[in-house]
Design a protein around this motif. Sequence first.
Motif, PDB file in Angstrom:
ATOM      1  N   VAL A 202      51.553  38.984  46.143  1.00  0.00           N
ATOM      2  CA  VAL A 202      52.185  39.720  45.052  1.00  0.00           C
ATOM      3  C   VAL A 202      51.148  40.598  44.369  1.00  0.00           C
ATOM      4  O   VAL A 202      50.040  40.137  44.062  1.00  0.00           O
ATOM      5  N   MET A 203      51.526  41.860  44.147  1.00  0.00           N
ATOM      6  CA  MET A 203      50.702  42.776  43.359  1.00  0.00           C
ATOM      7  C   MET A 203      51.252  42.767  41.927  1.00  0.00           C
ATOM      8  O   MET A 203      52.308  43.348  41.658  1.00  0.00           O
ATOM      9  N   PRO A 204      50.566  42.091  40.992  1.00  0.00           N
ATOM     10  CA  PRO A 204      51.092  42.004  39.622  1.00  0.00           C
ATOM     11  C   PRO A 204      51.124  43.366  38.931  1.00  0.00           C
ATOM     12  O   PRO A 204      50.301  44.251  39.206  1.00  0.00           O
ATOM     13  N   LEU A 205      52.065  43.512  38.039  1.00  0.00           N
ATOM     14  CA  LEU A 205      52.194  44.767  37.295  1.00  0.00           C
ATOM     15  C   LEU A 205      51.056  44.962  36.297  1.00  0.00           C
ATOM     16  O   LEU A 205      50.809  46.084  35.853  1.00  0.00           O
ATOM     17  N   ASP A 206      50.354  43.894  35.945  1.00  0.00           N
ATOM     18  CA  ASP A 206      49.285  44.039  34.955  1.00  0.00           C
ATOM     19  C   ASP A 206      47.938  44.406  35.576  1.00  0.00           C
ATOM     20  O   ASP A 206      46.931  44.477  34.884  1.00  0.00           O
ATOM     21  N   ARG A 207      47.914  44.652  36.902  1.00  0.00           N
ATOM     22  CA  ARG A 207      46.674  45.079  37.540  1.00  0.00           C
ATOM     23  C   ARG A 207      46.340  46.513  37.107  1.00  0.00           C
ATOM     24  O   ARG A 207      47.180  47.388  37.162  1.00  0.00           O
ATOM     25  N   GLU A 208      45.103  46.735  36.734  1.00  0.00           N
ATOM     26  CA  GLU A 208      44.685  48.080  36.329  1.00  0.00           C
ATOM     27  C   GLU A 208      44.602  49.011  37.528  1.00  0.00           C
ATOM     28  O   GLU A 208      44.814  50.213  37.406  1.00  0.00           O
ATOM     29  N   GLY A 209      44.264  48.458  38.690  1.00  0.00           N
ATOM     30  CA  GLY A 209      44.156  49.276  39.900  1.00  0.00           C
ATOM     31  C   GLY A 209      45.197  48.867  40.926  1.00  0.00           C
ATOM     32  O   GLY A 209      45.473  47.683  41.111  1.00  0.00           O
ATOM     33  N   ASN A 210      45.795  49.865  41.590  1.00  0.00           N
ATOM     34  CA  ASN A 210      46.750  49.614  42.669  1.00  0.00           C
ATOM     35  C   ASN A 210      46.646  50.769  43.655  1.00  0.00           C
ATOM     36  O   ASN A 210      47.081  51.879  43.372  1.00  0.00           O
ATOM     37  N   ALA A 211      46.059  50.492  44.818  1.00  0.00           N
ATOM     38  CA  ALA A 211      45.870  51.543  45.824  1.00  0.00           C
ATOM     39  C   ALA A 211      47.171  51.940  46.502  1.00  0.00           C
ATOM     40  O   ALA A 211      47.174  52.833  47.353  1.00  0.00           O
ATOM     41  N   GLY A 212      48.293  51.293  46.115  1.00  0.00           N
ATOM     42  CA  GLY A 212      49.571  51.611  46.741  1.00  0.00           C
ATOM     43  C   GLY A 212      50.481  52.458  45.885  1.00  0.00           C
ATOM     44  O   GLY A 212      51.702  52.462  46.092  1.00  0.00           O
ATOM     45  N   VAL A 213      49.899  53.205  44.956  1.00  0.00           N
ATOM     46  CA  VAL A 213      50.744  53.990  44.045  1.00  0.00           C
ATOM     47  C   VAL A 213      51.534  55.083  44.764  1.00  0.00           C
ATOM     48  O   VAL A 213      52.543  55.569  44.253  1.00  0.00           O
ATOM     49  N   ASP A 214      51.104  55.484  45.958  1.00  0.00           N
ATOM     50  CA  ASP A 214      51.826  56.535  46.683  1.00  0.00           C
ATOM     51  C   ASP A 214      53.106  56.029  47.334  1.00  0.00           C
ATOM     52  O   ASP A 214      53.880  56.810  47.873  1.00  0.00           O
ATOM     53  N   GLY A 215      53.329  54.706  47.318  1.00  0.00           N
ATOM     54  CA  GLY A 215      54.587  54.184  47.830  1.00  0.00           C
ATOM     55  C   GLY A 215      54.431  53.275  49.036  1.00  0.00           C
ATOM     56  O   GLY A 215      53.321  53.017  49.523  1.00  0.00           O
TER      57      GLY A 215
END
Length: 277
Positions: A202-215
């Motif tokens: 699970v990628m939590p919503l409170d993570r400051e970084g997410n390399a999957g923002v492009d979808g």
Amino acid sequence: MGDWDAGPQDDEAGAVIKTVARQLKLWREAAGLTQAEFGAAIGYGEELVSSVERGRRIPRPEYLDQADEALGANGKIIAMKRDLAEVRYPKKVRDVKRLEAEAVEICSYNNSVIDGLLQTEEYARAVFGSRRPPFKEDELEQRVAARLARQEIIENPTSLPVLSFVQCESTLRRPYGGKMVMRRQLERLLQLGQLRNADVQVMPLDREGNAGVDGPFRVLRLNDGSTVGYNEVQLISRAIAEPKLIQILDIRYGTIRSQALTPHESLAFIEKLLGDT
């Protein structure tokens, strides 16, 4: 498209349907039966037999069962069921299913919905049912059946691929189909997360970084040593084979996994969500 209607066909589907139709006609003629006589023998009308033999209708599995018995084909007609089952699905679904069948490892990131390989039937129906403009009822059922058929690879004893799924927390909270449907979907994720060959993170919503923002995207490592990416966005599905782009997806997925909760932490997170529902 109805269960019998061949409908619009791509070249591959059309070729399979025509081949099956030709074989059925040859078997009937070799038995010395007219279409009316053959129809009476298997419990169908002459008009339907004619439509099947002209490739205008796709014979149902039970039609092939009855034909095989009536014509003494000893399983040769029944063997065509698998080919017909495949071409009932849209071409892009068949293409993805082939890639998955050839994969030794499947890596998936999704921040839109639960990955198709993980979906319950109810959840899949709710997701397809939310599309606008809406699918016709028979097309919706066809797509649900196609999605579930892809899941055969998850616990295939002859070919057990390594599976890695990273789901954005938002996909676990969006209640497609309502709370009970989502509850069963979360239970399904917990079940699959216990498999020897599968990791669910699970990628939590409170993570400051997410390399999957492009979808959403997928990376599939095939049994011939090659790697293919797969990207699906609004109205477009695309397989990616260019080495430079594959390298980017590889790096991106590795980063996403490191940013997400560990598999153990993720199952605990899903259990907590399940308790909240």
